[in-house]
Design a protein around this motif. Structure first.
Motif, PDB file in Angstrom:
ATOM      1  N   LEU A  77    -119.645  78.197  76.815  1.00  0.00           N
ATOM      2  CA  LEU A  77    -118.121  78.033  77.345  1.00  0.00           C
ATOM      3  C   LEU A  77    -116.915  78.538  76.647  1.00  0.00           C
ATOM      4  N   GLY A  78    -117.007  79.310  75.786  1.00  0.00           N
ATOM      5  CA  GLY A  78    -115.953  79.789  74.744  1.00  0.00           C
ATOM      6  C   GLY A  78    -115.066  80.251  75.567  1.00  0.00           C
ATOM      7  N   TRP A  79    -115.590  81.249  76.469  1.00  0.00           N
ATOM      8  CA  TRP A  79    -114.816  82.184  77.436  1.00  0.00           C
ATOM      9  C   TRP A  79    -113.810  81.220  78.266  1.00  0.00           C
ATOM     10  N   LEU A  80    -114.172  80.094  78.599  1.00  0.00           N
ATOM     11  CA  LEU A  80    -113.442  79.057  79.455  1.00  0.00           C
ATOM     12  C   LEU A  80    -112.428  78.479  78.491  1.00  0.00           C
ATOM     13  N   GLY A  81    -112.833  77.909  77.183  1.00  0.00           N
ATOM     14  CA  GLY A  81    -111.495  77.557  76.424  1.00  0.00           C
ATOM     15  C   GLY A  81    -110.615  78.736  76.004  1.00  0.00           C
ATOM     16  N   ALA A  82    -110.910  79.775  75.902  1.00  0.00           N
ATOM     17  CA  ALA A  82    -109.937  80.974  75.615  1.00  0.00           C
ATOM     18  C   ALA A  82    -109.136  81.153  76.977  1.00  0.00           C
ATOM     19  N   GLY A  83    -109.824  81.146  78.158  1.00  0.00           N
ATOM     20  CA  GLY A  83    -108.978  81.021  79.250  1.00  0.00           C
ATOM     21  C   GLY A  83    -108.028  80.033  79.496  1.00  0.00           C
ATOM     22  N   TRP A  84    -108.420  78.871  79.102  1.00  0.00           N
ATOM     23  CA  TRP A  84    -107.750  77.727  79.350  1.00  0.00           C
ATOM     24  C   TRP A  84    -106.533  77.561  78.387  1.00  0.00           C
ATOM     25  N   LEU A  85    -106.624  78.136  77.199  1.00  0.00           N
ATOM     26  CA  LEU A  85    -105.617  78.108  76.269  1.00  0.00           C
ATOM     27  C   LEU A  85    -104.525  79.274  76.753  1.00  0.00           C
ATOM     28  N   GLY A  86    -105.225  80.412  77.080  1.00  0.00           N
ATOM     29  CA  GLY A  86    -104.273  81.420  77.551  1.00  0.00           C
ATOM     30  C   GLY A  86    -103.515  81.041  78.664  1.00  0.00           C
ATOM     31  N   VAL A  87    -103.888  80.433  79.685  1.00  0.00           N
ATOM     32  CA  VAL A  87    -103.327  79.857  80.871  1.00  0.00           C
ATOM     33  C   VAL A  87    -102.018  78.903  80.352  1.00  0.00           C
ATOM     34  N   PHE A  88    -102.552  77.985  79.674  1.00  0.00           N
ATOM     35  CA  PHE A  88    -101.765  76.995  79.201  1.00  0.00           C
ATOM     36  C   PHE A  88    -100.379  77.719  78.413  1.00  0.00           C
ATOM     37  N   THR A  89    -101.006  78.704  77.679  1.00  0.00           N
ATOM     38  CA  THR A  89     -99.770  79.403  76.853  1.00  0.00           C
ATOM     39  C   THR A  89     -98.989  80.046  77.663  1.00  0.00           C
ATOM     40  N   PHE A  90     -99.587  80.798  78.779  1.00  0.00           N
ATOM     41  CA  PHE A  90     -98.654  81.701  79.509  1.00  0.00           C
ATOM     42  C   PHE A  90     -97.796  80.706  80.402  1.00  0.00           C
ATOM     43  N   LEU A  91     -98.070  79.557  80.919  1.00  0.00           N
ATOM     44  CA  LEU A  91     -97.208  78.453  81.601  1.00  0.00           C
ATOM     45  C   LEU A  91     -96.344  78.095  80.616  1.00  0.00           C
ATOM     46  N   SER A  92     -96.428  78.004  79.296  1.00  0.00           N
ATOM     47  CA  SER A  92     -95.394  77.435  78.445  1.00  0.00           C
ATOM     48  C   SER A  92     -94.100  78.314  78.386  1.00  0.00           C
ATOM     49  N   ILE A  93     -94.485  79.680  78.760  1.00  0.00           N
ATOM     50  CA  ILE A  93     -93.264  80.640  78.374  1.00  0.00           C
ATOM     51  C   ILE A  93     -92.089  80.118  79.623  1.00  0.00           C
ATOM     52  N   PRO A  94     -92.187  80.092  80.962  1.00  0.00           N
ATOM     53  CA  PRO A  94     -91.433  79.873  81.823  1.00  0.00           C
ATOM     54  C   PRO A  94     -91.099  78.247  81.716  1.00  0.00           C
ATOM     55  N   LEU A  95     -91.755  77.378  81.497  1.00  0.00           N
ATOM     56  CA  LEU A  95     -91.558  75.963  81.299  1.00  0.00           C
ATOM     57  C   LEU A  95     -90.848  75.598  80.047  1.00  0.00           C
ATOM     58  N   GLY A  96     -91.241  76.232  78.862  1.00  0.00           N
ATOM     59  CA  GLY A  96     -90.689  75.828  77.653  1.00  0.00           C
ATOM     60  C   GLY A  96     -89.759  76.465  76.775  1.00  0.00           C
ATOM     61  N   HIS A  97     -89.816  77.892  77.249  1.00  0.00           N
ATOM     62  CA  HIS A  97     -89.021  79.011  76.563  1.00  0.00           C
ATOM     63  C   HIS A  97     -88.299  79.885  77.642  1.00  0.00           C
ATOM     64  N   GLN A  98     -87.293  79.172  78.305  1.00  0.00           N
ATOM     65  CA  GLN A  98     -86.582  80.018  79.204  1.00  0.00           C
ATOM     66  C   GLN A  98     -85.548  80.878  78.585  1.00  0.00           C
ATOM     67  N   PHE A  99     -85.992  81.942  77.770  1.00  0.00           N
ATOM     68  CA  PHE A  99     -84.838  82.699  77.141  1.00  0.00           C
ATOM     69  C   PHE A  99     -83.642  83.371  78.005  1.00  0.00           C
ATOM     70  N   TRP A 100     -84.159  83.469  79.225  1.00  0.00           N
ATOM     71  CA  TRP A 100     -83.121  84.043  80.131  1.00  0.00           C
ATOM     72  C   TRP A 100     -81.936  82.997  80.194  1.00  0.00           C
ATOM     73  N   ARG A 101     -82.140  81.879  80.150  1.00  0.00           N
ATOM     74  CA  ARG A 101     -80.981  80.936  80.352  1.00  0.00           C
ATOM     75  C   ARG A 101     -80.105  80.678  79.178  1.00  0.00           C
ATOM     76  N   PHE A 102     -80.331  81.296  78.159  1.00  0.00           N
ATOM     77  CA  PHE A 102     -79.351  80.870  76.865  1.00  0.00           C
ATOM     78  C   PHE A 102     -78.554  82.032  76.615  1.00  0.00           C
ATOM     79  N   GLN A 103     -77.524  81.897  75.657  1.00  0.00           N
ATOM     80  CA  GLN A 103     -76.591  82.669  75.051  1.00  0.00           C
ATOM     81  C   GLN A 103     -77.232  83.205  73.846  1.00  0.00           C
ATOM     82  N   PRO A 104     -76.755  84.216  73.421  1.00  0.00           N
ATOM     83  CA  PRO A 104     -77.212  84.762  71.813  1.00  0.00           C
ATOM     84  C   PRO A 104     -76.606  83.457  70.993  1.00  0.00           C
ATOM     85  N   PRO A 105     -77.233  83.334  69.688  1.00  0.00           N
ATOM     86  CA  PRO A 105     -78.530  83.851  69.081  1.00  0.00           C
ATOM     87  C   PRO A 105     -79.788  83.019  69.769  1.00  0.00           C
TER      88      PRO A 105
END
Length: 133
Positions: A77-105
């Motif tokens: 089930l290594g593929w499942l672990g990789a997929g799980w971490l991939g989905v987790f990482t993908f979801l962390s972008i809009p939930l935790g790193h909303q770059f479009w909401r900030f001003q530079p820098p």
């Protein structure tokens, strides 16, 4: 390809070391979450999420269980672990790193983190493909 490189690349030890390194961000974060649970809860709460204890618990389970599955390839089930971490990482972008909401820098800092996450997803996709064989 030189023989020593070929022998190294196909060795079981190299494969395990590769998986440990690929998942290091996750299992280190999961261990940190276990040791500093209240700090993580406070961080999630500051970001405006409800039920921060459940979110942190889900994060820790995802980080550690996904890592263990990918590193050990338990029950193939290594593929499942990789997929799980991939989905987790993908979801962390809009939930935790909303770059479009900030001003530079700050915008650039968060965008760089998002792009690093995206690159990591590519590595996890490759790991999923290789463990599914």
């Amino acid at each position: 390809m030189p023989t020593i490189i070929e022998v190294t690349l196909v060795s079981d030890a190299f494969e395990i070391i590769t998986r440990v390194i690929l998942t290091s961000f996750f299992w280190i974060a999961g261990i940190f979450g276990l040791l500093k649970f209240n700090v993580m809860v406070a961080t999630i709460r500051q970001n405006g999420f409800s039920s921060p204890k459940y979110i942190v618990a889900a994060m820790i389970v995802s980080e550690l269980a996904g890592s263990v599955l990918l590193i050990t390839d338990a029950f193939q089930l290594g593929w499942l672990g990789a997929g799980w971490l991939g989905v987790f990482t993908f979801l962390s972008i809009p939930l935790g790193h909303q770059f479009w909401r900030f001003q530079p820098p700050k915008r650039m800092e968060e965008m760089q983190i998002a792009l690093e996450h995206f690159a990591l997803i590519g590595g996890l996709m490759a790991a999923a493909a290789l463990t599914a064989r």
